[in-house]
Design an enzyme around this catalytic site. Structure first.
Site, PDB file in Angstrom:
ATOM      1  N   SER A  56       0.800  -1.156   0.275  1.00  0.00           N
ATOM      2  CA  SER A  56       0.002  -0.180  -0.100  1.00  0.00           C
ATOM      3  C   SER A  56       0.747   1.214  -0.028  1.00  0.00           C
ATOM      4  CB  SER A  56      -1.001   0.190   1.085  1.00  0.00           C
ATOM      5  OG  SER A  56      -0.242   0.038   2.354  1.00  0.00           O
ATOM      6  N   GLY A  93      -1.698  -4.372   1.014  1.00  0.00           N
ATOM      7  CA  GLY A  93      -1.720  -5.540   1.851  1.00  0.00           C
ATOM      8  C   GLY A  93      -0.796  -6.891   1.708  1.00  0.00           C
ATOM      9  N   ASN A 121       4.881  -5.775   5.770  1.00  0.00           N
ATOM     10  CA  ASN A 121       3.404  -6.696   6.279  1.00  0.00           C
ATOM     11  C   ASN A 121       3.981  -7.944   7.046  1.00  0.00           C
ATOM     12  OD1 ASN A 121       1.510  -4.728   5.860  1.00  0.00           O
ATOM     13  ND2 ASN A 121       1.420  -5.533   3.601  1.00  0.00           N
ATOM     14  N   ASP A 204      -5.307   8.045   9.113  1.00  0.00           N
ATOM     15  CA  ASP A 204      -4.962   6.743   9.757  1.00  0.00           C
ATOM     16  C   ASP A 204      -3.700   6.521  10.470  1.00  0.00           C
ATOM     17  OD1 ASP A 204      -3.272   6.592   7.781  1.00  0.00           O
ATOM     18  OD2 ASP A 204      -4.482   4.957   6.625  1.00  0.00           O
ATOM     19  N   HIS A 207      -0.439   5.869   6.385  1.00  0.00           N
ATOM     20  CA  HIS A 207      -0.062   6.086   5.004  1.00  0.00           C
ATOM     21  C   HIS A 207       0.387   7.762   4.652  1.00  0.00           C
ATOM     22  CE1 HIS A 207      -2.249   2.525   4.959  1.00  0.00           C
ATOM     23  NE2 HIS A 207      -1.560   2.000   4.014  1.00  0.00           N
TER      24      HIS A 207
END
Length: 232
Positions: A56, A93, A121, A204, A207
């Site tokens: 992402s 993801g 991740n 968030d 990002h």
């Protein structure tokens, strides 16, 4: 202070690790097909391709694709009249295992520079380090098997010490070690000067904002990429 900010940033990342991780296999295939079509439609025989392959952070989650750092790099290339097309092959993801499985989808044409941005991740999920290392190496091997002349750029990443200090340290070292092993260029930390700074990240806390993406592009990626553009 920067270490603390970086830790806070990634702690937030950990708490909301979804990063689009529920993308289905069909969605992944659709995205890869779109990438292939874009490659075929946007490049000419005289243009060279820079492929940004990541999660992402590369995809520019939460922003218009034209605001993600690969697009910012394209703007710099265009301003300098350099015959390169930057292709954004980021998928939210994405883990290194998923990247390994889909890499063949995006190698449908000659890639001159391959920017590999995967691993965050994995680290946030506590995936065994050797598995992450092996997957990254396999991706590099597949790229070079397709075209041995492709220049590899590896984007370094960091995670908080939730998995233990030893895991965290060894994770961070995967990237410079693989870069050295494969004679690849290294971006020491993709989110340097952005991670943990609220004004440079979206709501968030994960990002980068438009301004954050510009810092990633101009201050972290471009200095590593530029020398590769002028190499014979």
């Amino acid at each position: 202070m920067r270490t603390l900010l970086t830790f806070c940033y990634f702690l937030a990342f950990l708490l909301t690790v979804s990063c689009g991780e529920n993308a289905t296999k069909k969605e992944s295939q659709d995205i890869n097909k779109e990438i292939q079509e874009e490659n075929n439609n946007s490049t000419t025989a005289s243009e060279k391709v820079i492929l940004f392959f990541g999660n992402s952070l590369t995809a520019g989650m939460g922003l218009d694709p034209n605001e993600a750092f690969p697009a910012v790099i394209q703007q710099r290339l265009d301003s300098l009249n350099l015959p390169y097309t930057a292709v954004n092959a980021g998928l939210s993801g994405e883990t290194t295992a998923a990247g390994k499985n889909r890499i063949n989808w995006v190698l449908n044409q000659k890639v001159d520079i391959f920017v590999l941005e995967l691993g965050a991740n994995d680290g946030l999920r506590g995936i065994p380090l050797e598995e992450t290392r092996s997957n990254l190496q396999t991706i590099i091997d597949k790229v070079l098997a397709k075209n041995p002349e492709t220049k590899i750029v590896l984007a370094g990443m960091q995670i908080p010490p939730n998995m233990g200090q030893e895991y965290t340290s060894e994770f961070r070292e995967i990237f410079p070690e693989l870069a050295a092993k494969n004679n690849a260029a290294l971006i020491p930390f993709l989110l340097e000067k952005v991670a943990g700074i609220p004004s440079l990240n979206q709501a968030d806390g994960i990002h980068p904002t438009v301004e954050g993406q510009k810092i990633v592009a101009y201050q972290n990626v471009w200095p590593v990429l530029k020398p590769l553009l002028i190499e014979k």
